[in-house]
Design a protein around this motif. Structure first.
Motif, PDB file in Angstrom:
ATOM      1  N   PRO A 227       0.820  -1.224   0.000  1.00  0.00           N
ATOM      2  CA  PRO A 227       0.000   0.000   0.000  1.00  0.00           C
ATOM      3  C   PRO A 227       0.847   1.263   0.000  1.00  0.00           C
ATOM      4  CG  PRO A 227      -0.879  -1.604   1.542  1.00  0.00           C
ATOM      5  CD  PRO A 227       0.427  -2.155   1.078  1.00  0.00           C
ATOM      6  N   GLU A 228       2.002   1.219   0.680  1.00  0.00           N
ATOM      7  CA  GLU A 228       2.856   2.398   0.714  1.00  0.00           C
ATOM      8  C   GLU A 228       3.407   2.719  -0.680  1.00  0.00           C
ATOM      9  OE1 GLU A 228       3.663  -0.431   2.581  1.00  0.00           O
ATOM     10  OE2 GLU A 228       2.340   0.214   4.212  1.00  0.00           O
ATOM     11  N   ALA A 229       3.740   1.675  -1.434  1.00  0.00           N
ATOM     12  CA  ALA A 229       4.259   1.893  -2.789  1.00  0.00           C
ATOM     13  C   ALA A 229       3.186   2.479  -3.695  1.00  0.00           C
ATOM     14  CB  ALA A 229       4.780   0.576  -3.372  1.00  0.00           C
ATOM     15  N   ILE A 230       1.955   1.998  -3.553  1.00  0.00           N
ATOM     16  CA  ILE A 230       0.845   2.533  -4.351  1.00  0.00           C
ATOM     17  C   ILE A 230       0.589   3.989  -3.998  1.00  0.00           C
ATOM     18  CG2 ILE A 230      -1.617   2.317  -4.816  1.00  0.00           C
ATOM     19  CD1 ILE A 230      -1.352  -0.677  -4.342  1.00  0.00           C
ATOM     20  N   ALA A 231       0.609   4.308  -2.703  1.00  0.00           N
ATOM     21  CA  ALA A 231       0.370   5.683  -2.267  1.00  0.00           C
ATOM     22  C   ALA A 231       1.467   6.610  -2.782  1.00  0.00           C
ATOM     23  CB  ALA A 231       0.290   5.734  -0.748  1.00  0.00           C
ATOM     24  N   LEU A 232       2.718   6.124  -2.735  1.00  0.00           N
ATOM     25  CA  LEU A 232       3.832   6.933  -3.226  1.00  0.00           C
ATOM     26  C   LEU A 232       3.696   7.193  -4.721  1.00  0.00           C
ATOM     27  CD1 LEU A 232       6.568   8.295  -2.795  1.00  0.00           C
ATOM     28  CD2 LEU A 232       7.652   6.052  -3.155  1.00  0.00           C
ATOM     29  N   ALA A 233       3.322   6.164  -5.475  1.00  0.00           N
ATOM     30  CA  ALA A 233       3.152   6.324  -6.918  1.00  0.00           C
ATOM     31  C   ALA A 233       2.041   7.313  -7.224  1.00  0.00           C
ATOM     32  CB  ALA A 233       2.849   4.972  -7.568  1.00  0.00           C
ATOM     33  N   ALA A 234       0.936   7.240  -6.477  1.00  0.00           N
ATOM     34  CA  ALA A 234      -0.178   8.170  -6.696  1.00  0.00           C
ATOM     35  C   ALA A 234       0.237   9.603  -6.388  1.00  0.00           C
ATOM     36  CB  ALA A 234      -1.367   7.759  -5.827  1.00  0.00           C
ATOM     37  N   ARG A 235       1.015   9.777  -5.319  1.00  0.00           N
ATOM     38  CA  ARG A 235       1.467  11.132  -4.976  1.00  0.00           C
ATOM     39  C   ARG A 235       2.385  11.692  -6.056  1.00  0.00           C
ATOM     40  NH1 ARG A 235       5.914  13.016  -2.392  1.00  0.00           N
ATOM     41  NH2 ARG A 235       6.578  10.975  -1.606  1.00  0.00           N
ATOM     42  N   ARG A 236       3.265  10.844  -6.555  1.00  0.00           N
ATOM     43  CA  ARG A 236       4.177  11.303  -7.606  1.00  0.00           C
ATOM     44  C   ARG A 236       3.425  11.627  -8.887  1.00  0.00           C
ATOM     45  NH1 ARG A 236       9.263   7.097  -6.626  1.00  0.00           N
ATOM     46  NH2 ARG A 236      10.227   8.300  -4.934  1.00  0.00           N
ATOM     47  N   GLN A 237       2.378  10.871  -9.177  1.00  0.00           N
ATOM     48  CA  GLN A 237       1.560  11.179 -10.351  1.00  0.00           C
ATOM     49  C   GLN A 237       0.906  12.549 -10.215  1.00  0.00           C
ATOM     50  OE1 GLN A 237       2.142   9.575 -13.116  1.00  0.00           O
ATOM     51  NE2 GLN A 237       0.225   8.505 -13.473  1.00  0.00           N
ATOM     52  N   ARG A 238       0.362  12.847  -9.017  1.00  0.00           N
ATOM     53  CA  ARG A 238      -0.243  14.162  -8.794  1.00  0.00           C
ATOM     54  C   ARG A 238       0.791  15.269  -8.946  1.00  0.00           C
ATOM     55  NH1 ARG A 238      -2.609  11.434  -4.457  1.00  0.00           N
ATOM     56  NH2 ARG A 238      -1.145  12.431  -2.994  1.00  0.00           N
ATOM     57  N   GLU A 239       1.958  15.063  -8.380  1.00  0.00           N
ATOM     58  CA  GLU A 239       3.015  16.071  -8.476  1.00  0.00           C
ATOM     59  C   GLU A 239       3.453  16.260  -9.922  1.00  0.00           C
ATOM     60  OE1 GLU A 239       5.927  14.449  -5.892  1.00  0.00           O
ATOM     61  OE2 GLU A 239       4.968  15.168  -4.044  1.00  0.00           O
ATOM     62  N   ARG A 240       3.510  15.148 -10.661  1.00  0.00           N
ATOM     63  CA  ARG A 240       3.907  15.222 -12.066  1.00  0.00           C
ATOM     64  C   ARG A 240       2.914  16.052 -12.867  1.00  0.00           C
ATOM     65  NH1 ARG A 240       3.027  12.016 -16.671  1.00  0.00           N
ATOM     66  NH2 ARG A 240       1.624  10.672 -15.504  1.00  0.00           N
ATOM     67  N   ARG A 241       1.621  15.826 -12.641  1.00  0.00           N
ATOM     68  CA  ARG A 241       0.597  16.593 -13.351  1.00  0.00           C
ATOM     69  C   ARG A 241       0.673  18.062 -12.976  1.00  0.00           C
ATOM     70  NH1 ARG A 241      -2.608  11.830 -12.482  1.00  0.00           N
ATOM     71  NH2 ARG A 241      -3.370  12.678 -10.493  1.00  0.00           N
ATOM     72  N   GLU A 242       0.936  18.351 -11.706  1.00  0.00           N
ATOM     73  CA  GLU A 242       1.033  19.750 -11.276  1.00  0.00           C
ATOM     74  C   GLU A 242       2.238  20.439 -11.919  1.00  0.00           C
ATOM     75  OE1 GLU A 242       1.211  19.354  -7.069  1.00  0.00           O
ATOM     76  OE2 GLU A 242      -0.939  18.877  -6.853  1.00  0.00           O
ATOM     77  N   ARG A 243       3.349  19.718 -12.010  1.00  0.00           N
ATOM     78  CA  ARG A 243       4.550  20.298 -12.625  1.00  0.00           C
ATOM     79  C   ARG A 243       4.318  20.599 -14.098  1.00  0.00           C
ATOM     80  NH1 ARG A 243       7.285  16.261  -9.739  1.00  0.00           N
ATOM     81  NH2 ARG A 243       7.474  15.024 -11.650  1.00  0.00           N
ATOM     82  N   THR A 244       3.726  19.648 -14.795  1.00  0.00           N
ATOM     83  CA  THR A 244       3.536  19.858 -16.233  1.00  0.00           C
ATOM     84  C   THR A 244       2.542  20.978 -16.514  1.00  0.00           C
ATOM     85  OG1 THR A 244       1.844  18.129 -16.283  1.00  0.00           O
ATOM     86  CG2 THR A 244       4.101  17.465 -16.789  1.00  0.00           C
ATOM     87  N   ALA A 245       1.555  21.141 -15.642  1.00  0.00           N
ATOM     88  CA  ALA A 245       0.549  22.193 -15.857  1.00  0.00           C
ATOM     89  C   ALA A 245       1.088  23.579 -15.537  1.00  0.00           C
ATOM     90  CB  ALA A 245      -0.679  21.911 -14.995  1.00  0.00           C
ATOM     91  N   ALA A 246       2.179  23.640 -14.790  1.00  0.00           N
ATOM     92  CA  ALA A 246       2.676  24.935 -14.323  1.00  0.00           C
ATOM     93  C   ALA A 246       3.671  25.583 -15.267  1.00  0.00           C
ATOM     94  CB  ALA A 246       3.317  24.768 -12.947  1.00  0.00           C
ATOM     95  N   VAL A 247       4.185  24.858 -16.253  1.00  0.00           N
ATOM     96  CA  VAL A 247       5.251  25.380 -17.108  1.00  0.00           C
ATOM     97  C   VAL A 247       4.756  25.491 -18.543  1.00  0.00           C
ATOM     98  CG1 VAL A 247       7.647  25.086 -17.839  1.00  0.00           C
ATOM     99  CG2 VAL A 247       6.912  24.222 -15.613  1.00  0.00           C
ATOM    100  N   HIS A 248       5.031  26.621 -19.160  1.00  0.00           N
ATOM    101  CA  HIS A 248       4.609  26.858 -20.547  1.00  0.00           C
ATOM    102  C   HIS A 248       5.722  27.598 -21.297  1.00  0.00           C
ATOM    103  CE1 HIS A 248       0.493  25.714 -19.444  1.00  0.00           C
ATOM    104  NE2 HIS A 248       0.653  26.466 -18.357  1.00  0.00           N
ATOM    105  N   GLY A 249       5.555  27.696 -22.599  1.00  0.00           N
ATOM    106  CA  GLY A 249       6.463  28.506 -23.399  1.00  0.00           C
ATOM    107  C   GLY A 249       7.717  27.779 -23.827  1.00  0.00           C
ATOM    108  N   PRO A 250       8.701  28.523 -24.327  1.00  0.00           N
ATOM    109  CA  PRO A 250       9.934  27.916 -24.842  1.00  0.00           C
ATOM    110  C   PRO A 250      10.635  27.064 -23.791  1.00  0.00           C
ATOM    111  CG  PRO A 250       9.808  30.227 -25.458  1.00  0.00           C
ATOM    112  CD  PRO A 250       8.698  29.989 -24.479  1.00  0.00           C
ATOM    113  N   GLY A 251      11.319  26.024 -24.256  1.00  0.00           N
ATOM    114  CA  GLY A 251      12.021  25.151 -23.342  1.00  0.00           C
ATOM    115  C   GLY A 251      13.269  25.806 -22.779  1.00  0.00           C
ATOM    116  N   ARG A 252      13.483  25.634 -21.492  1.00  0.00           N
ATOM    117  CA  ARG A 252      14.693  26.142 -20.850  1.00  0.00           C
ATOM    118  C   ARG A 252      14.904  25.401 -19.539  1.00  0.00           C
ATOM    119  NH1 ARG A 252      14.928  31.319 -21.283  1.00  0.00           N
ATOM    120  NH2 ARG A 252      13.088  31.653 -22.560  1.00  0.00           N
TER     121      ARG A 252
END
Length: 549
Positions: A227-252
């Motif tokens: 269960p701890e591994a599943i919870a960790l994976a779910a948390r990382r998925q949420r963080e990943r979605r938040e990171r991708t939604a926060a960055v826009h524009g040219p790559g740097r």
């Protein structure tokens, strides 16, 4: 301790869920005597026609790539030569299922012998055979399961007819026993943003309903996760979605180092989605779609109009045009010889211009005419350049047509090893990691059993990328990567650390690559690159970098 199942990771993120297997293909019954051969032949034709009609109907319900894939499969099922051969076998006394199996096996062998793209389509024929046999026997169609809840789809391999209508709300992740980093499953996973592991032979032990955690970036399937591994994976998925939604524009990078983020484009139906993506242009415009499936080359006017449409959609942005990559897995009746024993090592890519020079001249004239009428920044590059002399000749032809930027693709080790000579005569270089891996490791990229060699994390492949990027840097030339390697966010950091200046990926992969760059400095990218280069193999390289992220 649970044994981890390993394969090639081709998607991103991690997700847990119960296993659901693809419905199996019908077993071929024992041969039986045929009382009425003409009726048996008619039944074979009817089965093939029914399969083609079903696929055509599916195509009308799909969109984009899915619709195109299904329509192509319907055309294969409706091939008169296929029906004629199977019906002839039945008319001569073979029972219907075996007539179909024998016919499809023959066509399959021909595709495998052709290699490259055609060999990759062998699984499509397997699917058509299974569907036709099931139809003839009155059995359920093989295909996607429907357990009534979201699941991790596990299969020996995936056929386009099934995956084209796959619902990402129900399918949490993909795991296949066969396949490699450029397989249909890998491409689909990236397009849908699903975690996936391919070439995972040990997944055969997984039973329906068993809980697994699929870690796409690592190429790992973990049965019975805690269960701890599943919870960790779910948390990382949420963080990943938040990171991708926060960055826009040219790559740097986090410290402001610019890395151009571009999209790959290979068919007309992809244009609107690619143009709408948050990118700086097109890093690989594959022009083969204009030339395939026709007896004669497209005219100057037809090509000009097609290129103009793309250039207009990317007005103000870069469009890197790859000239015709004919030969090998893309034979053309007006450009390639039908009797080459090993077409992957024959007259392909730029070499085709030696056999049919007017093809290149017409294409360059069309690109130049379209470029003059549009506001896009047009770059032109040649595929399968092997030696500096070829690059110099191509660059001269491009400039004679009034196009200012000429480049070469680095897809064979010889080009990478002499990249400084290519950089002397070209304005930019672009690395195609798929073919470069194939030729570096002498491993057919369609063979799932060799998928580990084709892993883009292989240090030997990264050595060639580093040599090319270093040569480009010495001459002030941009060096991009347009192969599948660029779409892996972690590997993208390594590529930038090696000196790559642009990354070209599927539109669906842009956000994660952009976020990965924004979260790390150039110095960190260089440290990741050093770790990957020091590893003993691809798996160790990936593990070394992921452990530091």
């Amino acid at each position: 301790m649970t044994t981890l199942l390993r394969g090639i990771g081709v998607g991103t993120g991690s997700v847990a869920g119960p296993v659901a297997w693809m419905a199996p293909a019908p077993a071929l019954p024992a041969p039986r005597p045929v009382g009425d051969p003409s009726a048996e032949a008619a039944a074979v034709r009817a089965a093939l026609a029914a399969v083609a009609a079903d696929l055509e109907e599916r195509a009308t319900r799909a969109t984009g790539t899915g619709a195109e894939v299904l329509a192509a499969q319907a055309m294969m099922a409706a091939d008169p030569a296929l029906a004629e051969q199977a019906a002839t076998l039945a008319a001569n006394g073979a029972d219907g299922p075996h007539a179909l199996a024998t016919t499809f096996d023959g066509f399959r062998a021909a595709l495998l012998a052709a290699g490259g793209y055609f060999a990759e389509r062998a699984a499509d024929l397997d699917d058509l055979r299974d569907r036709a046999v099931a139809r003839l026997l009155g059995l359920p169609m093989p295909g996607l399961p429907d357990p009534g809840h979201p699941y991790v789809l596990v299969a020996e391999d995936l056929a386009p007819a099934d995956t084209a209508l796959l619902d990402p709300e129900q399918v949490l992740a993909l795991v296949t026993l066969r396949g490699g980093p450029t397989s249909h499953t890998a491409i689909l996973a990236k397009a849908l943003g699903l975690p996936a592991v391919v070439g995972c032979a040990d997944a055969a032990e997984l039973a329906n309903g068993r809980q697994v955690l699929v870690r796409g970036a690592e190429g790992v399937v973990e049965p019975d996760p805690a269960p701890e591994a599943i919870a960790l994976a779910a948390r990382r998925q949420r963080e990943r979605r938040e990171r991708t939604a926060a960055v826009h524009g040219p790559g740097r990078t986090a410290d402001g180092h610019r890395v151009a983020l571009l999209v790959n484009l290979g068919a007309p139906h992809e244009l609107s989605g690619a143009a709408a993506a948050d990118s700086e242009g097109v890093g690989l415009f594959r022009t083969e779609f204009l030339f395939l499936d026709r007896a004669q080359a497209p005219s100057l006017a037809e090509q000009t109009a097609a290129y103009r449409e793309v250039f207009d959609a990317f007005a103000g942005r870069r469009v890197v045009v790859r000239t015709l990559d004919a030969g090998a897995d893309k034979p053309l009746p007006f450009a390639t010889a039908p009797d080459e024993e090993n077409p992957a090592l024959g007259i392909r890519g730029l070499r085709t211009a030696g056999r049919a020079p007017q093809l290149l001249e017409t294409q360059l004239a069309a690109v130049a005419a379209a470029a003059r009428q549009s506001g896009a920044e047009v770059w032109v590059m040649a595929p399968m350049v092997s030696v500096p002399r070829e690059a110099a000749w191509f660059a001269a032809r491009v400039r004679e047509h009034g196009l200012p930027l000429a480049g070469a693709m680095v897809e064979v080790p010889a080009a990478a090893l002499r990249a400084e000579r290519l950089a002397e005569v070209c304005d930019f270089l672009s690395i195609g990691t798929n073919d470069l891996a194939q030729y570096t490791f002498a491993a057919d990229r369609t063979l799932g059993s060799l998928a580990e060699l084709l892993d883009p994390w292989q240090p030997a492949l990264l050595d060639l990328v580093a040599a090319t990027a270093r040569a480009g840097g010495e001459y002030g030339r941009p060096v991009g990567v347009c192969g599948e390697a660029a779409a892996d966010p972690a590997l993208a950091l390594v590529l930038v650390g090696l000196g790559v200046t642009s990354l070209s990926v599927a539109p669906s992969c842009l956000a994660e690559v952009r976020a990965a760059l924004a979260g790390h400095t150039l110095e960190q990218c260089r440290e990741f690159a050093e770790s990957a280069l020091a590893a003993v193999d691809g798996r160790a390289a990936r593990d070394a970098v992921l452990s530091r992220l």
